[in-house]
Design a protein around this motif. Structure first.
Motif, PDB file in Angstrom:
ATOM      1  N   CYS A  29       0.827  -1.210   0.000  1.00  0.00           N
ATOM      2  CA  CYS A  29       0.000   0.000   0.000  1.00  0.00           C
ATOM      3  C   CYS A  29       0.863   1.262   0.000  1.00  0.00           C
ATOM      4  CB  CYS A  29      -0.946  -0.004   1.193  1.00  0.00           C
ATOM      5  SG  CYS A  29      -2.269  -1.218   1.110  1.00  0.00           S
ATOM      6  N   SER A  71      -8.528   9.218  -1.297  1.00  0.00           N
ATOM      7  CA  SER A  71      -9.002   7.886  -0.927  1.00  0.00           C
ATOM      8  C   SER A  71     -10.488   7.696  -1.193  1.00  0.00           C
ATOM      9  CB  SER A  71      -8.706   7.617   0.548  1.00  0.00           C
ATOM     10  OG  SER A  71      -9.408   8.517   1.386  1.00  0.00           O
ATOM     11  N   ILE A  92     -11.569   5.625  -4.264  1.00  0.00           N
ATOM     12  CA  ILE A  92     -11.375   4.177  -4.325  1.00  0.00           C
ATOM     13  C   ILE A  92     -12.720   3.469  -4.262  1.00  0.00           C
ATOM     14  CG2 ILE A  92     -10.389   2.167  -3.135  1.00  0.00           C
ATOM     15  CD1 ILE A  92      -8.197   4.005  -2.055  1.00  0.00           C
ATOM     16  N   ILE A 102     -10.627  -2.519  -3.315  1.00  0.00           N
ATOM     17  CA  ILE A 102      -9.243  -2.838  -2.948  1.00  0.00           C
ATOM     18  C   ILE A 102      -9.112  -4.361  -2.954  1.00  0.00           C
ATOM     19  CG2 ILE A 102      -7.444  -2.652  -1.192  1.00  0.00           C
ATOM     20  CD1 ILE A 102      -9.125  -0.237  -0.058  1.00  0.00           C
ATOM     21  N   LEU A 123      -3.906   3.523   2.778  1.00  0.00           N
ATOM     22  CA  LEU A 123      -4.393   4.169   1.549  1.00  0.00           C
ATOM     23  C   LEU A 123      -5.062   5.502   1.847  1.00  0.00           C
ATOM     24  CD1 LEU A 123      -5.777   1.035  -0.311  1.00  0.00           C
ATOM     25  CD2 LEU A 123      -3.728   2.354  -0.894  1.00  0.00           C
ATOM     26  N   LEU A 154     -13.451   2.445   3.669  1.00  0.00           N
ATOM     27  CA  LEU A 154     -12.465   1.756   2.843  1.00  0.00           C
ATOM     28  C   LEU A 154     -12.321   0.287   3.231  1.00  0.00           C
ATOM     29  CD1 LEU A 154      -9.582   4.366   2.460  1.00  0.00           C
ATOM     30  CD2 LEU A 154     -11.104   3.524   0.684  1.00  0.00           C
ATOM     31  N   VAL A 204     -12.401  -3.762   0.912  1.00  0.00           N
ATOM     32  CA  VAL A 204     -11.248  -4.648   0.793  1.00  0.00           C
ATOM     33  C   VAL A 204     -11.703  -6.083   0.542  1.00  0.00           C
ATOM     34  CG1 VAL A 204      -9.251  -5.623   1.981  1.00  0.00           C
ATOM     35  CG2 VAL A 204      -9.828  -3.202   2.307  1.00  0.00           C
ATOM     36  N   VAL A 223      -5.918  -1.504  -6.708  1.00  0.00           N
ATOM     37  CA  VAL A 223      -6.882  -0.497  -6.278  1.00  0.00           C
ATOM     38  C   VAL A 223      -7.633   0.008  -7.502  1.00  0.00           C
ATOM     39  CG1 VAL A 223      -7.155   1.824  -5.341  1.00  0.00           C
ATOM     40  CG2 VAL A 223      -5.611   0.199  -4.221  1.00  0.00           C
ATOM     41  N   ARG A 275      -7.126   1.036 -12.734  1.00  0.00           N
ATOM     42  CA  ARG A 275      -6.833  -0.057 -11.786  1.00  0.00           C
ATOM     43  C   ARG A 275      -5.327  -0.033 -11.517  1.00  0.00           C
ATOM     44  NH1 ARG A 275      -6.789  -6.245 -11.633  1.00  0.00           N
ATOM     45  NH2 ARG A 275      -7.990  -6.744  -9.736  1.00  0.00           N
TER      46      ARG A 275
END
Length: 452
Positions: free
Chosen positions: A283, A294, A297, A300, A335, A358, A362, A379, A386
């Protein structure tokens, strides 16, 4: 003459070992281990678990012989060994034998320093005992958990093997005979404990502290003629047969004195479980290469080693203790904050809405191609990009250890907030030069020890 059993072979090795016969790299690693332990112990001294333990033990302590690091307090040797070992482990920032997930530093240094504050110990003798403690712990951990050996993952290896290694190290300082060293290691073995159910609680850091105290007690008992089975490590109903499924006792003595398992102990670059480090490093590599907020995103993806997901796959950590062993938390925190410090392991970080959001994005999977010090990361952003990064291997692993400069930076980062930059710099000089100390208890005046 019949061949010596495994415990006796280890006892003879410890008894006959000499500091000047150790490879230079092994001697140097002993110094680095001390530097690392001291900064971790100072950083952990104000931790709630340490303060709770200290308040408890002050009511039980029989004297005030030994320093509690980072506090203006003293305890008896057993109490100091426990509290200082707990402090070193409190932030999960200490060290790790990655293959077996053992952490030899916290119990070893806490016990050795407690002994050295009572009896004059030179720097070389202190470091020699440190290395021997590490070697016994790591070999015993391999005999239980390194393939082809296997044991239940619920065993917290530091609690199982820590007291055995500490007993050997303290016993070496005390000049115990081979017989007494075998008893000492056996007394450490019969105190084997530690369950991974402790993870996510104060008890997780208690286990290394308890191992240091138990090992110190074992050596002192053996010195006074307290006996144990002479092959408590490998005999029927001994440590390896009882806990191994199966064990591999040959690891105890394979190339003993030629191969140093101590060199496979990693100093931690991040305040978290060692099996999260590859994810953290990947990361960090990503955020250094790419710049994006962030909140852009959307997903992840992580690929990790089987043990990493099994032991640190915590999607929804509830507090900072949980976060220490949550690869999902560390991926999200790094991140978002673009760093991996004690702040990212805090309650504020765990409960930060951005980090929580976030963590929910994941997705972690196991890759049989990866080692435990490796990870891959992808990510996906809202604009369709990507981004990819990896750690192959991660910083801090035996294949990519922290440099002396890295370790010095860690030392100052952890100690300066506690004692100020000038005193932190002075303390680091004392630690790096410990190999030349005539008396370890007087090697860092104003930080530990007292005039005898």
């Amino acid at each position: 003459m019949p061949e010596l059993d495994y415990t006796a072979q280890l006892a003879r090795f410890v008894h006959q070992s000499r500091w000047h016969d150790l490879p230079t790299a092994v001697q140097r690693e002993g110094v680095r281990a001390l530097v690392n332990w001291v900064c971790c112990t100072y950083a952990g001294a104000s931790h709630p678990s340490v303060q709770s333990a200290l308040a408890t033990l002050e009511g039980l302590s029989s004297d005030s012989t030994c320093t509690v690091m980072g506090c203006d307090r003293r305890l008896d040797p057993l109490g100091a060994a426990l509290v200082n070992g707990l402090s070193a482990s409190a932030h999960a920032f200490d060290d790790a034998h990655l293959q077996t997930v053992a952490h030899p530093g916290a119990p070893t240094l806490a016990a050795l320093l407690a002994h050295a504050e009572q009896y004059a110990v030179s720097g070389p003798d202190f470091l020699h005992a440190l290395v021997l403690s590490y070697e016994v712990q790591c070999r015993l951990s391999c005999a239980l958990a390194a393939p082809p050996a296997h044991c239940d993952l619920g065993r917290y290896m530091t609690g199982v093997t820590g007291a055995v290694g500490v007993a050997a190290g303290v016993g070496k300082l005390m000049g115990l005979s081979e017989q007494q060293l075998a008893w000492a290691m056996g007394l450490g073995a019969v105190q084997a404990s530690g369950l991974r159910v402790s993870h996510g609680t104060m008890a997780c850091a208690f286990i290394p502290g308890d191992a240091g105290r138990n090992g110190l007690l074992a050596a002192r008992l053996a010195a006074n003629g307290f006996t144990c089975h002479e092959n408590a490590l490998a005999a029927n109903h001994g440590l390896l047969p009882v806990l191994g499924d199966p064990a591999n006792p040959e690891m105890l003595t394979d190339r003993l004195g030629q191969h140093w398992e101590t060199m496979n102990v990693s100093l931690k670059p991040f305040p978290s479980g060692c099996l999260t480090h590859a994810v953290i490093d990947a990361c960090l590599a990503l955020v250094r290469q790419y710049h994006f907020p962030s909140d852009e995103i959307v997903r992840i993806d992580l690929q990790v080693h089987r043990l990493a997901l099994e032991l640190t796959g915590r999607q929804e950590p509830q507090h900072s203790y949980d976060a220490q062993a949550s690869l999902q938390h560390w991926a999200a925190a790094v991140l978002h904050y673009r760093r991996a410090s004690l702040s990212e392991a805090s309650e504020d970080s765990v409960h930060d809405p951005a980090v929580i959001s976030l963590r929910q994005r994941v997705q972690a999977t196991v890759s049989d191609e990866l080692e435990s010090d490796e990870a891959r990361l992808w990510v996906t952003l809202r604009d369709g990009r990507r981004l990819e990064a990896s750690a192959m291997p991660c910083i801090g692993s035996p294949r990519r250890p922290m440099s002396d400069a890295d370790l010095q930076a860690k030392f100052l980062d952890l100690t300066a907030p506690v004692i100020g930059p000038a005193r932190a710099s002075l303390l680091s000089e004392y630690c790096w030069s410990v190999s030349s100390a005539i008396d370890v208890a007087r090697a860092a005046p104003g930080f530990w020890g007292q005039l005898r």
